[in-house]
Design a protein around this motif. Structure first.
Motif, PDB file in Angstrom:
ATOM      1  N   LEU A 174      16.600  10.001  -6.095  1.00  0.00           N
ATOM      2  CA  LEU A 174      15.313  10.225  -6.092  1.00  0.00           C
ATOM      3  C   LEU A 174      15.253  11.908  -6.669  1.00  0.00           C
ATOM      4  O   LEU A 174      14.256  12.162  -7.441  1.00  0.00           O
ATOM      5  CB  LEU A 174      14.641  10.390  -4.827  1.00  0.00           C
ATOM      6  N   ALA A 175      16.150  12.599  -6.430  1.00  0.00           N
ATOM      7  CA  ALA A 175      15.983  13.975  -6.896  1.00  0.00           C
ATOM      8  C   ALA A 175      16.324  14.135  -8.308  1.00  0.00           C
ATOM      9  O   ALA A 175      15.683  14.633  -9.150  1.00  0.00           O
ATOM     10  CB  ALA A 175      17.270  15.010  -6.018  1.00  0.00           C
ATOM     11  N   VAL A 176      17.175  13.232  -8.727  1.00  0.00           N
ATOM     12  CA  VAL A 176      17.432  13.132 -10.534  1.00  0.00           C
ATOM     13  C   VAL A 176      15.906  12.707 -11.181  1.00  0.00           C
ATOM     14  O   VAL A 176      15.680  13.258 -11.923  1.00  0.00           O
ATOM     15  CB  VAL A 176      18.502  12.222 -10.633  1.00  0.00           C
ATOM     16  N   ALA A 177      15.414  11.658 -10.432  1.00  0.00           N
ATOM     17  CA  ALA A 177      14.275  10.899 -11.111  1.00  0.00           C
ATOM     18  C   ALA A 177      13.440  11.974 -11.012  1.00  0.00           C
ATOM     19  O   ALA A 177      12.482  12.049 -12.012  1.00  0.00           O
ATOM     20  CB  ALA A 177      13.839   9.686 -10.305  1.00  0.00           C
ATOM     21  N   PHE A 191       3.938   8.857  -8.651  1.00  0.00           N
ATOM     22  CA  PHE A 191       5.076   9.579  -8.762  1.00  0.00           C
ATOM     23  C   PHE A 191       4.595  10.779  -9.731  1.00  0.00           C
ATOM     24  O   PHE A 191       5.241  10.917 -10.831  1.00  0.00           O
ATOM     25  CB  PHE A 191       6.247   8.738  -9.508  1.00  0.00           C
ATOM     26  N   GLY A 192       3.697  11.555  -9.161  1.00  0.00           N
ATOM     27  CA  GLY A 192       2.978  12.690 -10.139  1.00  0.00           C
ATOM     28  C   GLY A 192       4.009  13.848  -9.847  1.00  0.00           C
ATOM     29  O   GLY A 192       5.119  13.837  -9.135  1.00  0.00           O
ATOM     30  N   SER A 193       3.753  14.978 -10.538  1.00  0.00           N
ATOM     31  CA  SER A 193       4.580  16.194 -10.716  1.00  0.00           C
ATOM     32  C   SER A 193       4.459  16.818  -9.324  1.00  0.00           C
ATOM     33  O   SER A 193       5.289  17.535  -9.196  1.00  0.00           O
ATOM     34  CB  SER A 193       3.877  17.069 -11.716  1.00  0.00           C
ATOM     35  N   LEU A 194       3.360  16.785  -8.414  1.00  0.00           N
ATOM     36  CA  LEU A 194       3.534  17.425  -7.217  1.00  0.00           C
ATOM     37  C   LEU A 194       4.473  16.531  -6.007  1.00  0.00           C
ATOM     38  O   LEU A 194       5.267  17.561  -5.735  1.00  0.00           O
ATOM     39  CB  LEU A 194       2.131  17.095  -6.460  1.00  0.00           C
ATOM     40  N   GLN A 196       7.199  15.055  -7.379  1.00  0.00           N
ATOM     41  CA  GLN A 196       8.320  15.453  -7.842  1.00  0.00           C
ATOM     42  C   GLN A 196       8.978  16.639  -7.549  1.00  0.00           C
ATOM     43  O   GLN A 196      10.079  16.909  -7.354  1.00  0.00           O
ATOM     44  CB  GLN A 196       8.279  15.199  -9.407  1.00  0.00           C
ATOM     45  N   ARG A 197       8.065  17.664  -7.497  1.00  0.00           N
ATOM     46  CA  ARG A 197       8.494  19.265  -7.228  1.00  0.00           C
ATOM     47  C   ARG A 197       9.172  18.933  -5.579  1.00  0.00           C
ATOM     48  O   ARG A 197       9.941  19.416  -5.293  1.00  0.00           O
ATOM     49  CB  ARG A 197       7.130  19.881  -7.009  1.00  0.00           C
TER      50      ARG A 197
END
Length: 375
Positions: A174-177, A191-194, A196-197
């Motif tokens: 998940l962290a790598v993705a 799975f937006g940038s928010l 992802q951060r």
């Protein structure tokens, strides 16, 4: 979230006071970021990158959750109770903010300003669905996307903590993705940038706790810690000073925040000891409430400030066009802009104290009563 030291057997948990204070300072950066380049204080260049300090929250959250619940969940602490406690810790204040903006919608924005916000925006905000959006921006819950992301992270912690190698592999993937998405600017609904951060930062925070465990008993002199503290703060200011940053920079900021957590968790350097001063401790206590409520003190002045200046005969202090960001609908002289921004900060801090005293702190005590004894 209050940073608590893991207690020795039979001992009482101890707060990481310096980390609490840093969280309060991070909240101040976010407040001035949302005000915009308005006056001498909020116009300070590092404040213009204050959005990155939300990532400090996520890194610290991973560190604190791993410290407080990692071993407990692995040894049978009820995962449902953990989720209920975390939900009760943040959701009541979120609901209060949604209720406040909903009230403003129907007594101010629609009848007076003739501005209406779509009902679906309310649904997204109230139910924390903005965690899965491609970008921030919700009138009814302006910053609650971060609360939604936190709830996702708590759910993953409840699911994965204590599950062995498989859980570590899932967390790593998940962290790598998330890092891949941030680096390649791939942001889609769900799975937006928010999100992802949050995933990347939280994973960095978990790793930070593991490193802290490994090296916590190694003695480091207060002098060396002070040098490291000053160096890391200087590095952070340099990072925030760089213009034109985007989501990719989170991949650099998160390890820097992790290093700060590791150093300031020692609580022994001179800067860390300075952060034990009462004003910083107070600010740390209010950090979550300040983060949640401060935009009341930005959005309303944005709309009504030009009206007030016009009524005072200073139409020249009204910014041209319709600028809804921060306080940039107004353009008074810099000294007055600075005074206005500091007065609004005082109002935000007062509101944050009231929210902490009447909502956040009672909710925290309520969730304590729900918690079974630690195992």
């Amino acid at each position: 979230m209050v940073a608590i030291r893991a207690a020795p057997a039979g001992g009482t948990p101890e707060r990481f006071v310096a980390l609490d204070s840093l969280r309060g300072i991070a909240a101040l950066f976010i407040v001035f970021y949302h005000m915009g380049d308005f006056g001498w204080v909020s116009g300070w260049t590092p404040f213009r990158s204050g959005w990155m300090l939300v990532d400090f929250f996520f890194v610290l959250s991973g560190f604190v959750i791993a410290m407080s619940y990692g071993a407990r969940l692995a040894h049978g602490y009820p995962r449902g109770s953990f989720l209920l406690i975390r939900f009760g810790r943040v959701f009541p204040l979120h609901l209060a903010v949604v209720a406040g903006f909903t009230l403003l919608e129907f007594i101010v924005f629609r009848p007076i300003l003739h501005q209406a916000h779509p009902p679906m925006e309310w649904v997204r905000g109230a139910f924390l669905l903005d965690a899965f959006a491609v970008g921030a921006g919700n009138f009814y819950a302006p910053v609650s996307w971060a609360v939604g992301v936190e709830m996702v992270l708590y759910a993953l912690a409840a699911l994965l903590f204590g599950r062995g190698a498989v859980a570590i592999a899932v967390a790593a993937m998940l962290a790598v993705a998330a890092a891949w998405g941030l680096w390649n600017h791939i942001s889609v609904v769900g799975f937006g940038s928010l999100l992802q951060r949050g995933l990347f930062d939280f994973a960095i925070g978990l790793l930070t706790w593991r490193i802290h465990q490994q090296f916590a008993r190694r003695e480091i002199s207060a002098t060396l810690l002070t040098v490291l503290e000053i160096g890391l703060i200087a590095l952070l200011i340099w990072l925030l000073w760089i213009p034109g940053k985007d989501g990719r920079w989170v991949l650099l900021a998160a390890p820097l925040f992790a290093a700060m957590v590791l150093v300031f968790a020692r609580d022994r350097g001179h800067v860390a000891r300075l952060l034990h001063a009462a004003p910083f401790v107070w600010l740390g206590k209010l950090s979550f409430a300040l983060f949640m409520v401060h935009l009341f003190w930005v959005i309303l002045p944005n709309r009504f400030g030009p009206w007030i200046f016009d009524a005072l005969g200073h139409a020249d202090w009204i910014a041209p066009g319709l600028n809804k960001y921060g306080l940039l609908s107004m353009a008074p002289p810099p000294a007055l802009a600075t005074a206005i921004s500091l007065a609004l900060l005082a109002g935000a801090l007062t509101t944050a104290w009231l929210a902490w005293r009447t909502i956040e702190e009672p909710a925290r005590h309520w969730t304590k009563r729900l918690a079974p004894p630690a195992k």
